[in-house]
Motif scaffolding. Sequence first.
Motif, PDB file in Angstrom:
ATOM      1  N   ALA A  31      15.748 -32.493 -60.864  1.00  0.00           N
ATOM      2  CA  ALA A  31      14.549 -31.647 -60.884  1.00  0.00           C
ATOM      3  C   ALA A  31      14.752 -30.389 -60.042  1.00  0.00           C
ATOM      4  O   ALA A  31      14.374 -29.283 -60.453  1.00  0.00           O
TER       5      ALA A  31
ATOM      6  N   ALA B 123      14.836 -26.516 -61.522  1.00  0.00           N
ATOM      7  CA  ALA B 123      13.880 -25.518 -61.037  1.00  0.00           C
ATOM      8  C   ALA B 123      14.595 -24.363 -60.359  1.00  0.00           C
ATOM      9  O   ALA B 123      14.279 -23.185 -60.597  1.00  0.00           O
TER      10      ALA B 123
ATOM     11  N   LYS C  13      10.224 -19.693 -53.264  1.00  0.00           N
ATOM     12  CA  LYS C  13      10.588 -20.297 -54.544  1.00  0.00           C
ATOM     13  C   LYS C  13      11.416 -21.568 -54.349  1.00  0.00           C
ATOM     14  O   LYS C  13      11.290 -22.525 -55.122  1.00  0.00           O
TER      15      LYS C  13
ATOM     16  N   ALA D 292      10.733 -25.384 -55.704  1.00  0.00           N
ATOM     17  CA  ALA D 292      11.749 -26.224 -56.335  1.00  0.00           C
ATOM     18  C   ALA D 292      11.823 -27.589 -55.650  1.00  0.00           C
ATOM     19  O   ALA D 292      12.006 -28.623 -56.304  1.00  0.00           O
TER      20      ALA D 292
ATOM     21  N   ALA E 276       9.070 -29.663 -56.946  1.00  0.00           N
ATOM     22  CA  ALA E 276       9.440 -30.271 -58.222  1.00  0.00           C
ATOM     23  C   ALA E 276      10.274 -31.529 -58.000  1.00  0.00           C
ATOM     24  O   ALA E 276      10.097 -32.540 -58.700  1.00  0.00           O
TER      25      ALA E 276
ATOM     26  N   ALA F 173      10.246 -27.636 -65.309  1.00  0.00           N
ATOM     27  CA  ALA F 173      11.351 -26.845 -64.769  1.00  0.00           C
ATOM     28  C   ALA F 173      10.969 -25.375 -64.651  1.00  0.00           C
ATOM     29  O   ALA F 173      11.363 -24.689 -63.700  1.00  0.00           O
ATOM     30  N   THR F 174      10.166 -24.890 -65.594  1.00  0.00           N
ATOM     31  CA  THR F 174       9.747 -23.488 -65.559  1.00  0.00           C
ATOM     32  C   THR F 174       8.829 -23.217 -64.373  1.00  0.00           C
ATOM     33  O   THR F 174       9.014 -22.244 -63.634  1.00  0.00           O
ATOM     34  N   TYR F 175       7.842 -24.077 -64.185  1.00  0.00           N
ATOM     35  CA  TYR F 175       6.925 -23.888 -63.066  1.00  0.00           C
ATOM     36  C   TYR F 175       7.615 -24.106 -61.726  1.00  0.00           C
ATOM     37  O   TYR F 175       7.137 -23.633 -60.692  1.00  0.00           O
ATOM     38  N   GLY F 176       8.735 -24.820 -61.744  1.00  0.00           N
ATOM     39  CA  GLY F 176       9.461 -25.058 -60.503  1.00  0.00           C
ATOM     40  C   GLY F 176      10.068 -23.814 -59.898  1.00  0.00           C
ATOM     41  O   GLY F 176      10.446 -23.819 -58.716  1.00  0.00           O
ATOM     42  N   SER F 177      10.175 -22.744 -60.682  1.00  0.00           N
ATOM     43  CA  SER F 177      10.728 -21.494 -60.152  1.00  0.00           C
ATOM     44  C   SER F 177       9.713 -20.363 -60.197  1.00  0.00           C
ATOM     45  O   SER F 177      10.075 -19.202 -59.994  1.00  0.00           O
ATOM     46  N   GLN F 178       8.462 -20.666 -60.449  1.00  0.00           N
ATOM     47  CA  GLN F 178       7.416 -19.649 -60.489  1.00  0.00           C
ATOM     48  C   GLN F 178       6.376 -19.921 -59.410  1.00  0.00           C
ATOM     49  O   GLN F 178       6.094 -21.081 -59.090  1.00  0.00           O
TER      50      GLN F 178
ATOM     51  N   LEU G 125       2.585 -26.897 -59.898  1.00  0.00           N
ATOM     52  CA  LEU G 125       3.399 -28.005 -59.397  1.00  0.00           C
ATOM     53  C   LEU G 125       2.818 -28.657 -58.145  1.00  0.00           C
ATOM     54  O   LEU G 125       2.774 -29.891 -58.063  1.00  0.00           O
TER      55      LEU G 125
END
Length: 211
Positions: free
Chosen positions: A8, A12, A102, A106, A109, A145-150, A155
Amino acid sequence: MAAVALVAFAAAAAGIGVRGSYGAQTTGDEPHYLVTALSLVRDADLDVRNQYAAGAYRPFHGSALVPQARPGPGGRLAEPHNPGLPALLAAPMAGGGWLGAKLALALTAAALAALLVWTAVRRLGVPVGPAAVVVGLLAASAPLATYGSQVYPELPAALCVAVAAAALLGPPGRAAAAVAAVAAVALPWLSVKYAPVAAALAAVALWRLWR
């Protein structure tokens, strides 16, 4: 749990360097959450006037950033977002800037993935193998995974719901109700749109405690 958490985190973190738009690492509401986090770090308040005046957003938003807030009494400028996410990101921002924020998401996540595996195995009786495979696939895919870097509250809110679910699926009692209550109280601070979810969790916790 550790293996799935690593998957995870890697999924992320892989998106952290992706630009949100031309000339900016972040886009949408993301820079506004980060500016508020910077205000909490530097001024210990939600008034972002100093941050906009100094161009403190330039490291993560190279183009001009227009405040979403309207000036209040005395010229106070507070972004129209709930302060829960900026409060969570204040310490990572202080230590590592926008990249630290960020990376913290992650890690969120990773924590969510590990908790989902634990809940599936310990609370729902799912075998370890299938639980790890399913959660690992979900954690490495959109939208997790997308929200893990936004920089959005989705999350952290999902982690709050997962914590409450893990508590409420266990033996009923005051301890489980207290954990669910803390998670429910945290949700609206992340975003007011999660208030119905918080109310549902509180209702389940009270019903189980009553029974």
